[in-house]
Design a protein around this motif. Structure first.
Motif, PDB file in Angstrom:
ATOM      1  N   UNK A  87       0.901  -1.149   0.000  1.00 22.81           N
ATOM      2  CA  UNK A  87       0.000   0.000   0.000  1.00 22.81           C
ATOM      3  C   UNK A  87       0.937   1.195   0.000  1.00 22.81           C
ATOM      4  N   UNK A  88       1.317   1.628  -1.184  1.00 18.74           N
ATOM      5  CA  UNK A  88       2.391   2.603  -1.431  1.00 18.74           C
ATOM      6  C   UNK A  88       3.674   2.094  -0.779  1.00 18.74           C
ATOM      7  N   UNK A  89       4.100   2.682   0.353  1.00 19.69           N
ATOM      8  CA  UNK A  89       5.362   2.264   0.976  1.00 19.69           C
ATOM      9  C   UNK A  89       5.154   1.368   2.190  1.00 19.69           C
ATOM     10  N   UNK A  90       3.916   1.082   2.508  1.00 16.24           N
ATOM     11  CA  UNK A  90       3.608   0.230   3.658  1.00 16.24           C
ATOM     12  C   UNK A  90       3.363  -1.207   3.204  1.00 16.24           C
ATOM     13  N   UNK A  91       3.893  -2.153   3.986  1.00 16.10           N
ATOM     14  CA  UNK A  91       3.633  -3.570   3.735  1.00 16.10           C
ATOM     15  C   UNK A  91       2.355  -3.934   4.488  1.00 16.10           C
ATOM     16  N   UNK A  92       1.434  -4.595   3.791  1.00 19.49           N
ATOM     17  CA  UNK A  92       0.171  -5.005   4.385  1.00 19.49           C
ATOM     18  C   UNK A  92       0.144  -6.531   4.454  1.00 19.49           C
ATOM     19  N   UNK A  93      -0.218  -7.070   5.594  1.00 22.06           N
ATOM     20  CA  UNK A  93      -0.322  -8.516   5.761  1.00 22.06           C
ATOM     21  C   UNK A  93      -1.660  -9.031   5.274  1.00 22.06           C
ATOM     22  N   UNK A  94      -1.640 -10.032   4.415  1.00 26.51           N
ATOM     23  CA  UNK A  94      -2.855 -10.627   3.869  1.00 26.51           C
ATOM     24  C   UNK A  94      -3.298 -11.865   4.643  1.00 26.51           C
ATOM     25  N   UNK A  95      -2.399 -12.415   5.433  1.00 30.01           N
ATOM     26  CA  UNK A  95      -2.655 -13.640   6.194  1.00 30.01           C
ATOM     27  C   UNK A  95      -2.124 -13.454   7.608  1.00 30.01           C
ATOM     28  N   UNK A  96      -2.419 -14.411   8.459  1.00 29.72           N
ATOM     29  CA  UNK A  96      -1.869 -14.382   9.822  1.00 29.72           C
ATOM     30  C   UNK A  96      -0.343 -14.374   9.762  1.00 29.72           C
ATOM     31  N   UNK A  97       0.229 -15.186   8.874  1.00 29.11           N
ATOM     32  CA  UNK A  97       1.691 -15.219   8.707  1.00 29.11           C
ATOM     33  C   UNK A  97       2.211 -13.851   8.290  1.00 29.11           C
ATOM     34  N   UNK A  98       1.554 -13.216   7.326  1.00 29.46           N
ATOM     35  CA  UNK A  98       1.980 -11.893   6.874  1.00 29.46           C
ATOM     36  C   UNK A  98       1.896 -10.863   7.983  1.00 29.46           C
ATOM     37  N   UNK A  99       0.754 -10.804   8.656  1.00 26.79           N
ATOM     38  CA  UNK A  99       0.584  -9.821   9.743  1.00 26.79           C
ATOM     39  C   UNK A  99       1.602 -10.036  10.857  1.00 26.79           C
ATOM     40  N   UNK A 100       1.788 -11.295  11.238  1.00 24.22           N
ATOM     41  CA  UNK A 100       2.710 -11.606  12.334  1.00 24.22           C
ATOM     42  C   UNK A 100       4.147 -11.284  11.959  1.00 24.22           C
ATOM     43  N   UNK A 101       4.534 -11.578  10.714  1.00 25.03           N
ATOM     44  CA  UNK A 101       5.903 -11.290  10.264  1.00 25.03           C
ATOM     45  C   UNK A 101       6.142  -9.791  10.209  1.00 25.03           C
ATOM     46  N   UNK A 102       5.192  -9.050   9.668  1.00 25.32           N
ATOM     47  CA  UNK A 102       5.303  -7.582   9.613  1.00 25.32           C
ATOM     48  C   UNK A 102       5.484  -7.023  11.018  1.00 25.32           C
ATOM     49  N   UNK A 103       4.668  -7.492  11.943  1.00 24.61           N
ATOM     50  CA  UNK A 103       4.734  -7.013  13.322  1.00 24.61           C
ATOM     51  C   UNK A 103       6.059  -7.383  13.981  1.00 24.61           C
ATOM     52  N   UNK A 104       6.453  -8.650  13.862  1.00 18.83           N
ATOM     53  CA  UNK A 104       7.670  -9.128  14.522  1.00 18.83           C
ATOM     54  C   UNK A 104       8.924  -8.446  13.986  1.00 18.83           C
ATOM     55  N   UNK A 105       8.947  -8.172  12.691  1.00 19.65           N
ATOM     56  CA  UNK A 105      10.133  -7.562  12.086  1.00 19.65           C
ATOM     57  C   UNK A 105      10.023  -6.039  11.988  1.00 19.65           C
TER      58      UNK A 105
END
Length: 128
Positions: A87-105
Protein backbone atom coordinates in the motif's frame (compact mmCIF):
# COMPACT_ATOMS: atom_id res chain seq x y z
CA UNK A 1 21.52 -18.92 -5.19
CA UNK A 2 19.19 -19.36 -8.12
CA UNK A 3 16.89 -16.39 -7.58
CA UNK A 4 15.08 -14.65 -10.43
CA UNK A 5 17.05 -11.54 -11.42
CA UNK A 6 14.26 -9.24 -10.17
CA UNK A 7 14.57 -10.73 -6.64
CA UNK A 8 18.33 -10.67 -6.37
CA UNK A 9 19.92 -8.35 -3.86
CA UNK A 10 16.65 -7.74 -1.97
CA UNK A 11 15.70 -8.68 1.54
CA UNK A 12 13.54 -11.76 1.20
CA UNK A 13 11.37 -10.63 4.11
CA UNK A 14 10.72 -6.89 3.53
CA UNK A 15 11.94 -6.64 -0.11
CA UNK A 16 14.32 -3.74 0.57
CA UNK A 17 16.95 -3.40 -2.15
CA UNK A 18 20.60 -3.79 -1.14
CA UNK A 19 21.38 -0.96 -3.58
CA UNK A 20 21.83 2.27 -1.67
CA UNK A 21 22.09 0.62 1.74
CA UNK A 22 25.31 1.15 3.69
CA UNK A 23 25.13 -2.12 5.59
CA UNK A 24 25.69 -5.39 3.76
CA UNK A 25 22.70 -7.71 3.98
CA UNK A 26 22.98 -10.90 6.03
CA UNK A 27 22.59 -14.51 4.98
CA UNK A 28 19.86 -15.64 7.37
CA UNK A 29 19.13 -19.18 8.49
CA UNK A 30 15.37 -19.50 7.93
CA UNK A 31 15.20 -22.33 10.45
CA UNK A 32 17.81 -21.28 13.00
CA UNK A 33 20.84 -23.49 13.60
CA UNK A 34 19.84 -23.76 17.28
CA UNK A 35 16.57 -25.34 16.09
CA UNK A 36 18.33 -27.81 13.81
CA UNK A 37 18.48 -25.62 10.72
CA UNK A 38 21.21 -26.45 8.23
CA UNK A 39 23.56 -24.20 6.30
CA UNK A 40 22.20 -25.22 2.91
CA UNK A 41 20.67 -23.17 0.09
CA UNK A 42 17.12 -24.24 0.94
CA UNK A 43 17.51 -22.88 4.49
CA UNK A 44 19.29 -19.61 3.70
CA UNK A 45 17.72 -16.28 2.78
CA UNK A 46 19.11 -12.83 2.06
CA UNK A 47 17.92 -10.48 4.79
CA UNK A 48 18.48 -6.80 5.44
CA UNK A 49 20.24 -6.15 8.74
CA UNK A 50 17.02 -4.96 10.35
CA UNK A 51 14.96 -8.04 9.43
CA UNK A 52 17.81 -10.39 10.27
CA UNK A 53 18.38 -8.95 13.73
CA UNK A 54 14.66 -8.72 14.54
CA UNK A 55 13.99 -12.27 13.34
CA UNK A 56 16.96 -13.66 15.27
CA UNK A 57 16.30 -17.32 16.11
CA UNK A 58 12.51 -16.97 16.17
CA UNK A 59 10.33 -19.37 14.23
CA UNK A 60 6.96 -18.57 15.80
CA UNK A 61 5.56 -15.05 16.06
CA UNK A 62 2.24 -13.65 17.22
CA UNK A 63 -0.47 -12.50 14.84
CA UNK A 64 -1.44 -9.06 16.21
CA UNK A 65 -5.03 -9.55 14.98
CA UNK A 66 -5.78 -12.90 16.63
CA UNK A 67 -3.06 -13.22 19.26
CA UNK A 68 -2.26 -16.72 17.98
CA UNK A 69 1.29 -17.91 17.38
CA UNK A 70 2.11 -18.70 13.75
CA UNK A 71 5.24 -19.62 11.85
CA UNK A 72 7.20 -16.64 10.60
CA UNK A 73 7.25 -16.19 6.81
CA UNK A 74 9.50 -18.72 5.08
CA UNK A 75 10.79 -17.41 1.73
CA UNK A 76 11.75 -20.93 0.57
CA UNK A 77 8.36 -22.51 1.20
CA UNK A 78 5.94 -19.59 0.82
CA UNK A 79 5.20 -17.01 -1.87
CA UNK A 80 5.64 -13.38 -0.73
CA UNK A 81 2.62 -12.08 -2.68
CA UNK A 82 0.33 -14.61 -1.00
CA UNK A 83 1.11 -13.16 2.43
CA UNK A 84 1.95 -9.50 1.74
CA UNK A 85 1.05 -6.63 -0.55
CA UNK A 86 2.10 -3.02 -0.94
CA UNK A 87 0.00 0.00 0.00
CA UNK A 88 2.39 2.60 -1.43
CA UNK A 89 5.36 2.26 0.98
CA UNK A 90 3.61 0.23 3.66
CA UNK A 91 3.63 -3.57 3.74
CA UNK A 92 0.17 -5.00 4.39
CA UNK A 93 -0.32 -8.52 5.76
CA UNK A 94 -2.86 -10.63 3.87
CA UNK A 95 -2.65 -13.64 6.19
CA UNK A 96 -1.87 -14.38 9.82
CA UNK A 97 1.69 -15.22 8.71
CA UNK A 98 1.98 -11.89 6.87
CA UNK A 99 0.58 -9.82 9.74
CA UNK A 100 2.71 -11.61 12.33
CA UNK A 101 5.90 -11.29 10.26
CA UNK A 102 5.30 -7.58 9.61
CA UNK A 103 4.73 -7.01 13.32
CA UNK A 104 7.67 -9.13 14.52
CA UNK A 105 10.13 -7.56 12.09
CA UNK A 106 8.73 -4.02 12.52
CA UNK A 107 8.51 -3.69 8.74
CA UNK A 108 6.40 -0.53 8.86
CA UNK A 109 8.28 1.54 11.41
CA UNK A 110 8.81 5.19 10.47
CA UNK A 111 12.40 4.84 9.24
CA UNK A 112 11.46 1.98 6.90
CA UNK A 113 8.58 4.00 5.44
CA UNK A 114 10.99 6.90 4.84
CA UNK A 115 13.56 4.59 3.21
CA UNK A 116 10.89 3.10 0.93
CA UNK A 117 9.67 6.59 -0.02
CA UNK A 118 13.23 7.49 -1.05
CA UNK A 119 13.59 4.16 -2.87
CA UNK A 120 10.37 4.98 -4.73
CA UNK A 121 11.89 8.26 -5.92
CA UNK A 122 14.95 6.34 -7.13
CA UNK A 123 12.83 3.78 -8.98
CA UNK A 124 13.66 0.88 -6.64
CA UNK A 125 10.25 0.64 -4.97
CA UNK A 126 7.95 -1.12 -5.26
CA UNK A 127 10.01 -4.18 -6.15
CA UNK A 128 9.58 -5.58 -9.66
Amino acid sequence: MGYPKSKRYRCEYCSLSQAGQAATFHIDHITPVVAGGTTTANNLALACVSCSLRKAARQMVEDPETGKKVLIFNPRQQVWKEHFQWNTVEVVGLTATGRATINALSMNRAIMLAIRAEEELLGRHPPP
